[in-house]
Design a protein around this motif. Sequence first.
Motif, short mmCIF file in Angstrom:
data_model
loop_
_atom_site.label_atom_id
_atom_site.label_comp_id
_atom_site.label_asym_id
_atom_site.label_seq_id
_atom_site.Cartn_x
_atom_site.Cartn_y
_atom_site.Cartn_z
N VAL A 246 1.88 -17.92 26.54
CA VAL A 246 1.02 -18.86 27.26
C VAL A 246 0.86 -18.44 28.71
N SER A 256 -7.66 -23.18 27.32
CA SER A 256 -6.83 -23.84 26.32
C SER A 256 -6.20 -22.75 25.44
N ILE A 257 -5.24 -23.16 24.62
CA ILE A 257 -4.69 -22.26 23.60
C ILE A 257 -5.32 -22.68 22.29
N LEU A 289 0.67 -25.67 30.36
CA LEU A 289 -0.78 -25.85 30.25
C LEU A 289 -1.30 -27.00 31.12
N LEU A 294 -3.73 -27.58 23.40
CA LEU A 294 -2.88 -26.65 22.66
C LEU A 294 -3.04 -26.95 21.17
#
Length: 327
Positions: A246, A256-257, A289, A294
Amino acid sequence: PAEIKHFEAAKAAVLQKNQRFSSSAARRIGSAEASIFDAHCELLLDEEGIVKPVEQLISEQNYSAEHAVMEHLGALAGELLALENEYMRQRAEDIFSLRDQLLREMLGLPAMDASHFGAPTVVVAHLLSPADMAGMDLSRLQGIICEAGGYSSHVAILARTLGIPAVVGAEGIVAQTHKGCLMAVDGGTGEVWVNPTTGELAMLRLRCHTAQTLADGTSGYRSIPTLSLDGRRIELSANAGQPAEVDAALENDCESIGLLRSELLYANHSAPPNEETQLAEYRGALEKLRGKALTVRTLDSEAVTGNLTSPEHRGDNPAMRHRGIRM
């Protein structure tokens, strides 16, 4: 028996060294990378998968401690190498690393000393373990070339984290090189040059200059919204193999992931991580984040065998397992 005590003493010494490597790596390169050594410690403490089978070979087959370690850990690594999944095949290097550390300890062989390089250095080897890298002079390490390993091998992961050019899978490179020869490595293309010519050196310098210019020129775009030519807003997401990745995604301004593969969290432990471990990993990713999305893919057990050493987690047909969902 004396041979079991010999094995136990070596195991305790290697465990202590890996715990020391973990602490050192956490200070030098981050706690996520240090977890590689924690995984080695877990394997050393795996009674059912590692310790008891070795001791049974000693007590029941009259093997020497060294022979038992070679036999059992070699068989475990062979099972991993036979799997279709590339990531799991690369985990065989963890078993080989532990085997070699135990054998060195039992035979009284000195560990490789690379704590100080006299000049900028490219390391060439058949295979490097995380333990080998832990003691290296990173300030002068300019590149790594290994005959074995793959993209998801721990040496490749550590090299990417440290920003060190690395090429793995370069068969025959050890025989083509010698101490003191001039080397060039392009980790992006996977190319290696041994004693490059004047023309090749000029090309390589131009390539370095172009890459640096590109990096400098694109760094200013990181904080700018991603838009198409007609003004449509596009969310720029990143995939992550594990929570530790990350950081790299955020450094490159991801929004974003889009997919976090939770099965690799399982693969990095000798036994399935418990709820507290998983909670800590995912909470850590979410905190980094700071409100950005996520997406986690729950365990896709076709891609991971769970416990690397436990027979009940091995199946003849890996497709006959559960598929993960997104949440």
